[in-house]
Design an enzyme around this catalytic site. Structure first.
Site, PDB file in Angstrom:
ATOM      1  N   LYS A   1       2.175 -14.909 -12.472  1.00  0.00           N
ATOM      2  CA  LYS A   1       0.707 -14.357 -12.402  1.00  0.00           C
ATOM      3  C   LYS A   1      -0.438 -15.402 -13.207  1.00  0.00           C
ATOM      4  O   LYS A   1      -1.480 -15.252 -12.931  1.00  0.00           O
ATOM      5  CB  LYS A   1       0.766 -13.169 -13.448  1.00  0.00           C
ATOM      6  CG  LYS A   1       1.328 -11.973 -12.760  1.00  0.00           C
ATOM      7  CD  LYS A   1       0.812 -11.598 -11.348  1.00  0.00           C
ATOM      8  CE  LYS A   1       1.356 -10.304 -10.804  1.00  0.00           C
ATOM      9  NZ  LYS A   1       0.534  -9.919  -9.721  1.00  0.00           N
TER      10      LYS A   1
ATOM     11  N   SER B   1      -2.630  -9.685 -13.656  1.00  0.00           N
ATOM     12  CA  SER B   1      -2.127  -8.867 -14.647  1.00  0.00           C
ATOM     13  C   SER B   1      -2.564  -9.514 -15.950  1.00  0.00           C
ATOM     14  O   SER B   1      -2.991 -10.773 -15.955  1.00  0.00           O
ATOM     15  CB  SER B   1      -0.350  -9.124 -14.667  1.00  0.00           C
ATOM     16  OG  SER B   1       0.046  -8.489 -15.795  1.00  0.00           O
TER      17      SER B   1
ATOM     18  N   ILE C   1      -0.352   1.181  -7.368  1.00  0.00           N
ATOM     19  CA  ILE C   1      -1.753   0.742  -7.408  1.00  0.00           C
ATOM     20  C   ILE C   1      -2.177   0.710  -5.867  1.00  0.00           C
ATOM     21  O   ILE C   1      -3.341   0.871  -5.628  1.00  0.00           O
ATOM     22  CB  ILE C   1      -1.731  -0.612  -8.093  1.00  0.00           C
ATOM     23  CG1 ILE C   1      -1.604  -0.221  -9.566  1.00  0.00           C
ATOM     24  CG2 ILE C   1      -3.362  -1.249  -7.967  1.00  0.00           C
ATOM     25  CD1 ILE C   1      -1.363  -1.537 -10.536  1.00  0.00           C
TER      26      ILE C   1
ATOM     27  N   ASN D   1      -2.426  -6.927  -3.529  1.00  0.00           N
ATOM     28  CA  ASN D   1      -2.082  -6.040  -4.394  1.00  0.00           C
ATOM     29  C   ASN D   1      -0.425  -6.233  -4.575  1.00  0.00           C
ATOM     30  O   ASN D   1      -0.069  -6.016  -5.652  1.00  0.00           O
ATOM     31  CB  ASN D   1      -2.291  -4.672  -3.793  1.00  0.00           C
ATOM     32  CG  ASN D   1      -1.450  -3.625  -4.788  1.00  0.00           C
ATOM     33  OD1 ASN D   1      -1.740  -3.450  -6.139  1.00  0.00           O
ATOM     34  ND2 ASN D   1      -0.337  -3.088  -4.277  1.00  0.00           N
TER      35      ASN D   1
ATOM     36  N   ALA E   1       0.899  -1.269  -0.005  1.00  0.00           N
ATOM     37  CA  ALA E   1       0.007   0.089  -0.134  1.00  0.00           C
ATOM     38  C   ALA E   1       0.810   1.183   0.017  1.00  0.00           C
ATOM     39  O   ALA E   1       0.186   2.472   0.018  1.00  0.00           O
ATOM     40  CB  ALA E   1      -0.904   0.060   1.187  1.00  0.00           C
TER      41      ALA E   1
ATOM     42  N   VAL F   1       2.851   2.436  -2.377  1.00  0.00           N
ATOM     43  CA  VAL F   1       3.134   3.126  -3.718  1.00  0.00           C
ATOM     44  C   VAL F   1       2.226   2.606  -4.714  1.00  0.00           C
ATOM     45  O   VAL F   1       1.605   1.592  -4.574  1.00  0.00           O
ATOM     46  CB  VAL F   1       4.434   3.120  -4.046  1.00  0.00           C
ATOM     47  CG1 VAL F   1       5.613   3.790  -3.120  1.00  0.00           C
ATOM     48  CG2 VAL F   1       4.910   1.664  -4.315  1.00  0.00           C
TER      49      VAL F   1
ATOM     50  N   TYR G   1       7.867 -13.893 -14.173  1.00  0.00           N
ATOM     51  CA  TYR G   1       6.679 -13.095 -13.618  1.00  0.00           C
ATOM     52  C   TYR G   1       5.399 -13.548 -14.272  1.00  0.00           C
ATOM     53  O   TYR G   1       4.591 -13.603 -13.618  1.00  0.00           O
ATOM     54  CB  TYR G   1       6.995 -11.399 -13.965  1.00  0.00           C
ATOM     55  CG  TYR G   1       5.981 -10.724 -13.751  1.00  0.00           C
ATOM     56  CD1 TYR G   1       5.616 -10.181 -12.464  1.00  0.00           C
ATOM     57  CD2 TYR G   1       5.045 -10.141 -14.598  1.00  0.00           C
ATOM     58  CE1 TYR G   1       4.588  -9.136 -12.111  1.00  0.00           C
ATOM     59  CE2 TYR G   1       4.030  -9.390 -14.414  1.00  0.00           C
ATOM     60  CZ  TYR G   1       3.673  -9.032 -13.068  1.00  0.00           C
ATOM     61  OH  TYR G   1       2.864  -7.859 -12.781  1.00  0.00           O
TER      62      TYR G   1
ATOM     63  N   VAL H   1       0.272   0.028 -16.363  1.00  0.00           N
ATOM     64  CA  VAL H   1       0.119   1.040 -15.621  1.00  0.00           C
ATOM     65  C   VAL H   1       1.318   1.982 -15.179  1.00  0.00           C
ATOM     66  O   VAL H   1       2.241   1.393 -14.850  1.00  0.00           O
ATOM     67  CB  VAL H   1      -0.870   0.408 -14.154  1.00  0.00           C
ATOM     68  CG1 VAL H   1      -1.077   1.415 -13.358  1.00  0.00           C
ATOM     69  CG2 VAL H   1      -1.659  -0.584 -14.463  1.00  0.00           C
TER      70      VAL H   1
END
Length: 255
Positions: free
Chosen positions: A165, A146, A18, A92, A14, A16, A161, A196
């Site tokens: 996901k 993602s 999104i 997140n 939380a 930075v 990565y 994003v």
């Protein structure tokens, strides 16, 4: 969002990007938000900003290294002691390292698994147990996934990565099925954004800042608030509605 006013939400990562946008939006909507990250000072600053803005909710900062299960369990124990428990969990936190499959560092792969998969799963388990012991049957667990969780793009820097996901996609559906078997009305959702504007590229290319900058020159990316809006959309759905997946991309994105 009225039914969530005064309820407790946990937002991981939380500090930075999104995560910060989601935490801020949920506080604006009147929720008690437990925001966790290793850099707790940034969350403390965000909490002060929310208070100064006159938002009806509150942001409570928690320092937590999600690669350490004992710190996650300690955080959940503190939330239970101070706020009864978690009603909404926003998983997140996530990260990427440009470690290719043929030449990458094991440490980079392990770090992605620890944060993107294991921490998410531990937080999910602890959230469900928190809900169950309080007879909360209307909670919500949201995984920040993602577009990479649904396809394999020709981009070797993101191959491992992408694997993590894809795991999140499977974990979300597995969670939904387990909740149904448990005859629970707790909902599970995956939100899958495209590119994003966050610090993800700069962390991915920590030694190659130009590469990170070049990503944003491909097309107009999403803003973190766009993803936060998707979270409130999902939470605002009637209790009988299960939104399993939200795919949100820039209109020009080509993968």
């Amino acid at each position: 969002m009225e039914r969530w006013r005064g309820r407790v939400a946990l937002v991981t990562g939380a500090s930075v990007g999104i995560g910060a946008a989601i935490a801020r939006e949920l506080v604006r909507q009147g929720m008690k938000v437990m925001g966790c990250a290793r850099d707790v000072e940034k969350i403390q600053k965000l909490a002060a900003e929310c208070q100064s803005a006159g938002f009806s909710g509150v942001l409570v900062p928690f320092k937590c290294d999600l690669t350490k299960e004992e710190e996650i369990l300690s955080m959940f124990a503190a939330i239970k002691a101070q706020h009864q428990g978690v009603d909404v969990c926003i998983n997140n936190a996530g990260l990427g390292h440009a470690d290719h499959l043929l030449s990458g560092r094991t440490s980079g792969w392990r770090n992605m698994l620890d944060v993107n998969v294991l921490a998410l799963t531990i937080c999910t388990r602890e959230t469900y147990q928190s809900m169950k012991e309080r007879n909360v049957d209307d909670g919500h667990i949201i995984h920040l996934n993602s577009v990479c969780g649904h396809r394999v793009v020709a981009f070797p820097d993101l191959n491992f990565y992408t694997a993590t996901k894809h795991a999140v996609t499977a974990l979300t559906e597995g969670l939904r099925q387990e909740l149904r078997l448990a005859k629970s009305h707790i909902r599970a959702t995956s939100i899958s954004p495209g590119l994003v504007v966050t610090d993800f590229p700069s962390r991915l290319y920590v030694n190659e800042p130009q590469k990170a900058e070049d990503l944003y020159n491909l097309y107009t990316p999403l803003a973190a608030q766009d993803v936060a809006d998707a979270v409130t959309y999902v939470l605002s759905a009637p209790p009988h509605v299960q939104i399993g997946e939200v795919l949100i991309q820039p209109v020009e994105e080509f993968w």
